[in-house]
Design a protein around this motif. Structure first.
Motif, PDB file in Angstrom:
ATOM      1  N   THR A 158       0.838  -1.192   0.000  1.00  0.00           N
ATOM      2  CA  THR A 158       0.000   0.000   0.000  1.00  0.00           C
ATOM      3  C   THR A 158       0.878   1.249   0.000  1.00  0.00           C
ATOM      4  O   THR A 158       2.080   1.189   0.259  1.00  0.00           O
ATOM      5  CB  THR A 158      -0.898   0.041   1.239  1.00  0.00           C
ATOM      6  OG1 THR A 158      -0.069   0.203   2.410  1.00  0.00           O
ATOM      7  CG2 THR A 158      -1.726  -1.239   1.373  1.00  0.00           C
ATOM      8  N   LYS A 159       0.262   2.383  -0.273  1.00  0.00           N
ATOM      9  CA  LYS A 159       0.993   3.646  -0.260  1.00  0.00           C
ATOM     10  C   LYS A 159       1.599   3.901   1.114  1.00  0.00           C
ATOM     11  O   LYS A 159       2.767   4.320   1.227  1.00  0.00           O
ATOM     12  CB  LYS A 159       0.066   4.795  -0.642  1.00  0.00           C
ATOM     13  CG  LYS A 159       0.765   6.151  -0.699  1.00  0.00           C
ATOM     14  CD  LYS A 159      -0.196   7.252  -1.143  1.00  0.00           C
ATOM     15  CE  LYS A 159       0.503   8.604  -1.183  1.00  0.00           C
ATOM     16  NZ  LYS A 159      -0.414   9.686  -1.625  1.00  0.00           N
ATOM     17  N   ASP A 160       0.843   3.635   2.174  1.00  0.00           N
ATOM     18  CA  ASP A 160       1.355   3.842   3.533  1.00  0.00           C
ATOM     19  C   ASP A 160       2.525   2.917   3.829  1.00  0.00           C
ATOM     20  O   ASP A 160       3.493   3.321   4.498  1.00  0.00           O
ATOM     21  CB  ASP A 160       0.241   3.630   4.558  1.00  0.00           C
ATOM     22  CG  ASP A 160      -0.773   4.767   4.579  1.00  0.00           C
ATOM     23  OD1 ASP A 160      -0.467   5.843   4.025  1.00  0.00           O
ATOM     24  OD2 ASP A 160      -1.862   4.571   5.141  1.00  0.00           O
ATOM     25  N   GLU A 161       2.442   1.677   3.374  1.00  0.00           N
ATOM     26  CA  GLU A 161       3.550   0.744   3.589  1.00  0.00           C
ATOM     27  C   GLU A 161       4.811   1.211   2.871  1.00  0.00           C
ATOM     28  O   GLU A 161       5.914   1.122   3.426  1.00  0.00           O
ATOM     29  CB  GLU A 161       3.159  -0.653   3.102  1.00  0.00           C
ATOM     30  CG  GLU A 161       2.181  -1.375   4.011  1.00  0.00           C
ATOM     31  CD  GLU A 161       1.752  -2.710   3.451  1.00  0.00           C
ATOM     32  OE1 GLU A 161       1.522  -3.639   4.254  1.00  0.00           O
ATOM     33  OE2 GLU A 161       1.636  -2.848   2.211  1.00  0.00           O
ATOM     34  N   LYS A 162       4.653   1.703   1.659  1.00  0.00           N
ATOM     35  CA  LYS A 162       5.815   2.213   0.924  1.00  0.00           C
ATOM     36  C   LYS A 162       6.461   3.382   1.666  1.00  0.00           C
ATOM     37  O   LYS A 162       7.693   3.458   1.777  1.00  0.00           O
ATOM     38  CB  LYS A 162       5.404   2.640  -0.487  1.00  0.00           C
ATOM     39  CG  LYS A 162       5.010   1.498  -1.396  1.00  0.00           C
ATOM     40  CD  LYS A 162       4.565   2.041  -2.750  1.00  0.00           C
ATOM     41  CE  LYS A 162       4.083   0.941  -3.670  1.00  0.00           C
ATOM     42  NZ  LYS A 162       3.613   1.448  -4.972  1.00  0.00           N
ATOM     43  N   GLU A 163       5.632   4.278   2.164  1.00  0.00           N
ATOM     44  CA  GLU A 163       6.170   5.430   2.898  1.00  0.00           C
ATOM     45  C   GLU A 163       6.889   4.970   4.163  1.00  0.00           C
ATOM     46  O   GLU A 163       7.928   5.528   4.538  1.00  0.00           O
ATOM     47  CB  GLU A 163       5.045   6.412   3.244  1.00  0.00           C
ATOM     48  CG  GLU A 163       4.391   7.068   2.040  1.00  0.00           C
ATOM     49  CD  GLU A 163       5.372   7.819   1.166  1.00  0.00           C
ATOM     50  OE1 GLU A 163       6.352   8.390   1.686  1.00  0.00           O
ATOM     51  OE2 GLU A 163       5.177   7.830  -0.070  1.00  0.00           O
ATOM     52  N   PHE A 164       6.359   3.943   4.810  1.00  0.00           N
ATOM     53  CA  PHE A 164       6.998   3.408   6.015  1.00  0.00           C
ATOM     54  C   PHE A 164       8.358   2.811   5.685  1.00  0.00           C
ATOM     55  O   PHE A 164       9.344   3.019   6.409  1.00  0.00           O
ATOM     56  CB  PHE A 164       6.106   2.346   6.662  1.00  0.00           C
ATOM     57  CG  PHE A 164       6.730   1.674   7.856  1.00  0.00           C
ATOM     58  CD1 PHE A 164       6.764   2.314   9.082  1.00  0.00           C
ATOM     59  CD2 PHE A 164       7.303   0.418   7.733  1.00  0.00           C
ATOM     60  CE1 PHE A 164       7.362   1.709  10.190  1.00  0.00           C
ATOM     61  CE2 PHE A 164       7.894  -0.198   8.825  1.00  0.00           C
ATOM     62  CZ  PHE A 164       7.923   0.453  10.057  1.00  0.00           C
ATOM     63  N   VAL A 165       8.430   2.055   4.584  1.00  0.00           N
ATOM     64  CA  VAL A 165       9.698   1.454   4.164  1.00  0.00           C
ATOM     65  C   VAL A 165      10.725   2.539   3.846  1.00  0.00           C
ATOM     66  O   VAL A 165      11.886   2.467   4.276  1.00  0.00           O
ATOM     67  CB  VAL A 165       9.482   0.528   2.951  1.00  0.00           C
ATOM     68  CG1 VAL A 165      10.817   0.155   2.300  1.00  0.00           C
ATOM     69  CG2 VAL A 165       8.737  -0.726   3.372  1.00  0.00           C
ATOM     70  N   ILE A 166      10.304   3.552   3.108  1.00  0.00           N
ATOM     71  CA  ILE A 166      11.214   4.661   2.780  1.00  0.00           C
ATOM     72  C   ILE A 166      11.751   5.311   4.052  1.00  0.00           C
ATOM     73  O   ILE A 166      12.959   5.517   4.206  1.00  0.00           O
ATOM     74  CB  ILE A 166      10.491   5.705   1.903  1.00  0.00           C
ATOM     75  CG1 ILE A 166      10.192   5.132   0.516  1.00  0.00           C
ATOM     76  CG2 ILE A 166      11.326   6.984   1.777  1.00  0.00           C
ATOM     77  CD1 ILE A 166       9.286   5.995  -0.335  1.00  0.00           C
ATOM     78  N   LYS A 167      10.849   5.642   4.972  1.00  0.00           N
ATOM     79  CA  LYS A 167      11.232   6.301   6.218  1.00  0.00           C
ATOM     80  C   LYS A 167      12.190   5.441   7.035  1.00  0.00           C
ATOM     81  O   LYS A 167      13.208   5.927   7.555  1.00  0.00           O
ATOM     82  CB  LYS A 167       9.977   6.619   7.045  1.00  0.00           C
ATOM     83  CG  LYS A 167      10.232   7.347   8.355  1.00  0.00           C
ATOM     84  CD  LYS A 167       8.893   7.719   9.000  1.00  0.00           C
ATOM     85  CE  LYS A 167       9.090   8.488  10.309  1.00  0.00           C
ATOM     86  NZ  LYS A 167       9.634   7.639  11.388  1.00  0.00           N
ATOM     87  N   THR A 168      11.893   4.147   7.140  1.00  0.00           N
ATOM     88  CA  THR A 168      12.726   3.241   7.934  1.00  0.00           C
ATOM     89  C   THR A 168      14.134   3.122   7.349  1.00  0.00           C
ATOM     90  O   THR A 168      15.131   3.141   8.084  1.00  0.00           O
ATOM     91  CB  THR A 168      12.073   1.851   8.011  1.00  0.00           C
ATOM     92  OG1 THR A 168      10.770   1.969   8.603  1.00  0.00           O
ATOM     93  CG2 THR A 168      12.915   0.898   8.850  1.00  0.00           C
ATOM     94  N   ILE A 169      14.229   3.013   6.032  1.00  0.00           N
ATOM     95  CA  ILE A 169      15.544   2.869   5.397  1.00  0.00           C
ATOM     96  C   ILE A 169      16.347   4.159   5.532  1.00  0.00           C
ATOM     97  O   ILE A 169      17.547   4.118   5.826  1.00  0.00           O
ATOM     98  CB  ILE A 169      15.389   2.454   3.924  1.00  0.00           C
ATOM     99  CG1 ILE A 169      14.794   1.046   3.841  1.00  0.00           C
ATOM    100  CG2 ILE A 169      16.743   2.505   3.210  1.00  0.00           C
ATOM    101  CD1 ILE A 169      14.469   0.590   2.435  1.00  0.00           C
TER     102      ILE A 169
END
Length: 295
Positions: free
Chosen positions: A54-65
């Motif tokens: 999902t869009k939220d999951e992608k944003e979470f992955v970006i932020k975490t990395i």
């Protein structure tokens, strides 16, 4: 773009057995690649399974990395698709301050002709606030971005700085090397021929296997760049079986099994992908144990 010379890792997204994002494993994967000596990380490339996030999951992955990396090595963000206007809109609205460049795949499924591919990337180049890496992978997109189209884009847009070439065709790659502008980078998108491409004039690789064996694979590429051919091929032949295995039943199912064998992450993938079967799992596990003994 010296920061894009060497080994980039197309990072997988670890999932728990319930298919949720495994934050701890994602952090481990980032640190394992960095500690292994790779030059940069590609966030949300094809290997990341972004198509099922999902869009939220992608944003979470970006932020975490971004937070895990903490500025240690350059990051490249995958921004692409087969809806040109949607890609352009993302380029105009996203904060790219943490990223060195974007990696943008040639449009898939629509199967545009060469002029359509050119116009797609023209729109991206005009909208992108940071450098652009083209990505040609005909096995996934259904169309081949020809060297003439790549060269046209490279000559027309200064912010198109590189291409990730994953057609698996050395003759096509040689055409790119022969005709490229002086500072334009040709980056291998095929792990098995990454070293031959480097020796032919390539700048490195965006790799899948390198997140499983970052120390060995990134050293192989550095040796190739320094023309230490025999030493480089010694590592190539050491790792070649693993490269075959990780793509045998699809990407990223294979590399996720490597990460599980290393104790870094589960081998879970999201449908329509499935995990590797028991036979391949056992073979990968034995290979990882063999490499660990040797190194």
């Amino acid at each position: 773009m010296q920061s894009l010379i060497g080994t980039g890792v197309a990072l997988a997204t670890p999932f728990k057995k319930d298919f949720s994002i495994d934050t701890e494993a994602l952090i481990k994967t980032v640190n394992f690649s960095i500690d292994g000596g790779v030059e940069y990380i590609v966030v949300l490339g094809t290997t990341a399974e972004g198509a099922t996030m999902t869009k939220d999951e992608k944003e979470f992955v970006i932020k975490t990395i971004i937070e895990t990396n903490n500025g240690r090595i350059p990051l490249v963000l995958g921004v692409g698709g087969n809806n040109t206007m949607e890609v352009v809109q993302e380029l105009k609205t996203r904060d790219f301050s943490a990223f060195e460049a974007i990696l943008s795949i040639s449009p898939y499924y629509n199967k545009p002709n060469q002029e359509g591919i050119y116009q797609h990337f023209k729109a991206i180049a005009e909208a992108s606030p940071i450098p652009v890496i083209l990505y040609n992978v005909p096995s996934r997109t259904g169309s081949n971005m020809l060297p003439s189209t790549v060269m046209r884009l490279a000559n027309d847009f200064k912010n198109i700085v590189a291409t990730k070439e994953a057609a698996g065709d050395m003759i096509q790659a040689l055409q790119l090397f022969k005709n490229k502008p002086k500072d334009f980078l040709i980056i291998s998108g095929d792990d098995m021929i990454a070293l031959p491409m480097v020796l032919a004039g390539g700048s490195g690789v965006i790799s899948v296997i390198a997140q499983g064996f970052p120390k060995e694979f990134s050293e192989m590429i550095r040796l190739g760049l320094n023309r230490k051919v025999d030493d480089a091929f010694e590592i190539q032949y050491l790792l070649s079986d693993s490269i075959d295995m990780i793509f045998e039943q699809g990407n990223p199912a294979g590399i996720k099994q490597v990460l599980q064998s290393l104790g870094i992450a589960e081998n879970t993938v999201r449908l329509p992908l499935v995990s590797v079967d028991e036979s391949l799992s056992n073979r990968i596990d034995l290979f990882v144990k063999k490499i660990n003994k040797l190194t």
